[in-house]
Write a protein that holds these residues in place. Structure first.
Motif, PDB file in Angstrom:
ATOM      1  N   GLY A 189      -3.334  -1.480   5.698  1.00  8.67           N
ATOM      2  CA  GLY A 189      -4.379  -2.440   5.368  1.00  8.67           C
ATOM      3  C   GLY A 189      -4.628  -3.395   6.518  1.00  8.67           C
ATOM      4  O   GLY A 189      -4.250  -3.143   7.659  1.00  8.67           O
ATOM      5  N   SER A 190      -5.276  -4.514   6.189  1.00  8.89           N
ATOM      6  CA  SER A 190      -5.529  -5.542   7.200  1.00  8.89           C
ATOM      7  C   SER A 190      -5.523  -6.913   6.537  1.00  8.89           C
ATOM      8  O   SER A 190      -5.780  -7.047   5.337  1.00  8.89           O
ATOM      9  CB  SER A 190      -6.866  -5.305   7.905  1.00  8.89           C
ATOM     10  OG  SER A 190      -7.924  -5.394   6.979  1.00  8.89           O
ATOM     11  N   ILE A 193      -3.893  -9.428   1.915  1.00  6.06           N
ATOM     12  CA  ILE A 193      -4.077  -8.158   2.625  1.00  6.06           C
ATOM     13  C   ILE A 193      -5.046  -7.287   1.837  1.00  6.06           C
ATOM     14  O   ILE A 193      -4.914  -7.133   0.620  1.00  6.06           O
ATOM     15  CB  ILE A 193      -2.733  -7.425   2.802  1.00  6.06           C
ATOM     16  CG1 ILE A 193      -1.784  -8.282   3.651  1.00  6.06           C
ATOM     17  CG2 ILE A 193      -2.929  -6.047   3.439  1.00  6.06           C
ATOM     18  CD1 ILE A 193      -0.405  -7.692   3.811  1.00  6.06           C
ATOM     19  N   GLY A 194      -6.029  -6.729   2.538  1.00  7.23           N
ATOM     20  CA  GLY A 194      -6.971  -5.786   1.944  1.00  7.23           C
ATOM     21  C   GLY A 194      -6.454  -4.375   2.112  1.00  7.23           C
ATOM     22  O   GLY A 194      -6.174  -3.949   3.232  1.00  7.23           O
ATOM     23  N   VAL A 195      -6.343  -3.643   1.004  1.00 13.51           N
ATOM     24  CA  VAL A 195      -5.801  -2.290   1.021  1.00 13.51           C
ATOM     25  C   VAL A 195      -6.873  -1.330   0.528  1.00 13.51           C
ATOM     26  O   VAL A 195      -7.510  -1.579  -0.493  1.00 13.51           O
ATOM     27  CB  VAL A 195      -4.557  -2.171   0.112  1.00 13.51           C
ATOM     28  CG1 VAL A 195      -3.950  -0.781   0.206  1.00 13.51           C
ATOM     29  CG2 VAL A 195      -3.541  -3.228   0.469  1.00 13.51           C
ATOM     30  N   GLY A 196      -7.059  -0.229   1.244  1.00 11.24           N
ATOM     31  CA  GLY A 196      -7.993   0.807   0.820  1.00 11.24           C
ATOM     32  C   GLY A 196      -9.436   0.367   0.976  1.00 11.24           C
ATOM     33  O   GLY A 196      -9.745  -0.606   1.655  1.00 11.24           O
ATOM     34  N   GLU A 250     -12.142  -2.361  -1.891  1.00 14.88           N
ATOM     35  CA  GLU A 250     -10.908  -2.847  -1.294  1.00 14.88           C
ATOM     36  C   GLU A 250     -10.087  -3.599  -2.340  1.00 14.88           C
ATOM     37  O   GLU A 250     -10.621  -4.363  -3.132  1.00 14.88           O
ATOM     38  CB  GLU A 250     -11.254  -3.765  -0.119  1.00 14.88           C
ATOM     39  CG  GLU A 250     -10.075  -4.201   0.694  1.00 14.88           C
ATOM     40  CD  GLU A 250     -10.517  -4.956   1.931  1.00 14.88           C
ATOM     41  OE1 GLU A 250     -10.077  -4.584   3.012  1.00 14.88           O
ATOM     42  OE2 GLU A 250     -11.305  -5.913   1.791  1.00 14.88           O
ATOM     43  N   HIS A 251      -8.788  -3.375  -2.348  1.00 16.38           N
ATOM     44  CA  HIS A 251      -7.863  -4.010  -3.278  1.00 16.38           C
ATOM     45  C   HIS A 251      -7.147  -5.118  -2.510  1.00 16.38           C
ATOM     46  O   HIS A 251      -6.459  -4.847  -1.530  1.00 16.38           O
ATOM     47  CB  HIS A 251      -6.871  -2.961  -3.799  1.00 16.38           C
ATOM     48  CG  HIS A 251      -5.878  -3.463  -4.782  1.00 16.38           C
ATOM     49  ND1 HIS A 251      -6.185  -3.734  -6.087  1.00 16.38           N
ATOM     50  CD2 HIS A 251      -4.553  -3.738  -4.645  1.00 16.38           C
ATOM     51  CE1 HIS A 251      -5.112  -4.153  -6.719  1.00 16.38           C
ATOM     52  NE2 HIS A 251      -4.111  -4.163  -5.863  1.00 16.38           N
ATOM     53  N   LYS A 274       1.210   2.170   1.351  1.00 14.19           N
ATOM     54  CA  LYS A 274      -0.141   1.846   0.891  1.00 14.19           C
ATOM     55  C   LYS A 274      -0.223   1.940  -0.629  1.00 14.19           C
ATOM     56  O   LYS A 274      -0.846   1.104  -1.276  1.00 14.19           O
ATOM     57  CB  LYS A 274      -1.159   2.775   1.546  1.00 14.19           C
ATOM     58  CG  LYS A 274      -2.599   2.380   1.267  1.00 14.19           C
ATOM     59  CD  LYS A 274      -3.591   3.286   1.968  1.00 14.19           C
ATOM     60  CE  LYS A 274      -3.814   2.801   3.367  1.00 14.19           C
ATOM     61  NZ  LYS A 274      -4.970   3.422   4.028  1.00 14.19           N
ATOM     62  N   ASP A 275       0.438   2.940  -1.220  1.00 16.94           N
ATOM     63  CA  ASP A 275       0.432   3.084  -2.676  1.00 16.94           C
ATOM     64  C   ASP A 275       1.143   1.915  -3.359  1.00 16.94           C
ATOM     65  O   ASP A 275       0.705   1.443  -4.407  1.00 16.94           O
ATOM     66  CB  ASP A 275       1.065   4.412  -3.087  1.00 16.94           C
ATOM     67  CG  ASP A 275       0.188   5.604  -2.741  1.00 16.94           C
ATOM     68  OD1 ASP A 275      -1.054   5.421  -2.662  1.00 16.94           O
ATOM     69  OD2 ASP A 275       0.730   6.705  -2.538  1.00 16.94           O
TER      70      ASP A 275
END
Length: 176
Positions: free
Chosen positions: A68-69, A86-89, A96-97, A163-164
């Motif tokens: 993520g970032s 943090i933005g994931v996916g 974004e999650h 990530k999961d």
């Protein structure tokens, strides 16, 4: 007709502005030069990072996988950073999650992430070995990266999760 008026107005403005910039202020010789008694001090912050550069910083896990970032940093009333959002996916911000992780759990690294994966094409050359945007062509060496001590932000952050695992964390929402 309106277009001709607009063009004529812009041309007139450009001519007047050119004449105004071309004028030099006249120098007066009857005044003494100001005394050089004021000292200027500059503050240097060598080794410090700019908070504005932390947004968008890529986050990797211990296995060098991009997870993520950083979207935001949240601080307490004393100014200490407590949470990293943090933005994931997602793709281009859609889907974004967002998750909130304790800031002290992030480890910041100045060196670029090395590519450790194997190529599926046996004749292919290895991919670029950095995340800092170094040239990947053969006409420019990879040594064109900026020194990590002079760019005012780390290369990336490391958070020990997959990530999961981040996607399964509770979603962070900004409360009103």
């Amino acid at each position: 007709m309106l277009m001709k008026s607009i063009v004529a107005g812009l041309a007139g403005t450009a001519l007047l502005a050119t004449a105004a910039f071309a004028q030099n202020p006249t120098a007066t010789t009857d005044k003494a030069a100001p005394a050089a008694t004021a000292t200027t001090t500059t503050t240097t912050a060598s080794g410090e990072w700019r908070a504005s550069k932390m947004s968008g910083l890529k986050v990797y896990n211990e296995a060098n996988e991009n997870i993520g970032s950083i979207n935001d940093l949240l601080m307490d009333k004393s100014g200490a950073i407590k949470i990293a959002v943090i933005g994931v996916g997602g793709f281009l911000g859609m889907g974004e999650h967002l998750v909130a992780v304790p800031y002290e759990k992030l480890k910041f690294v100045n060196e670029a992430v090395a590519y450790t994966g194997a190529s599926t094409n046996p004749g292919a050359k290895p991919a670029a070995t950095t995340t800092t945007g170094a040239a990947t062509g053969t006409d420019r060496p990879a040594a064109t990266t900026t020194s990590s001590t002079s760019k005012w932000y780390p290369d990336h952050a490391v958070f020990n999760a997959s990530k999961d695992e981040l996607k399964n964390m509770p979603e962070f929402k900004y409360s009103e």
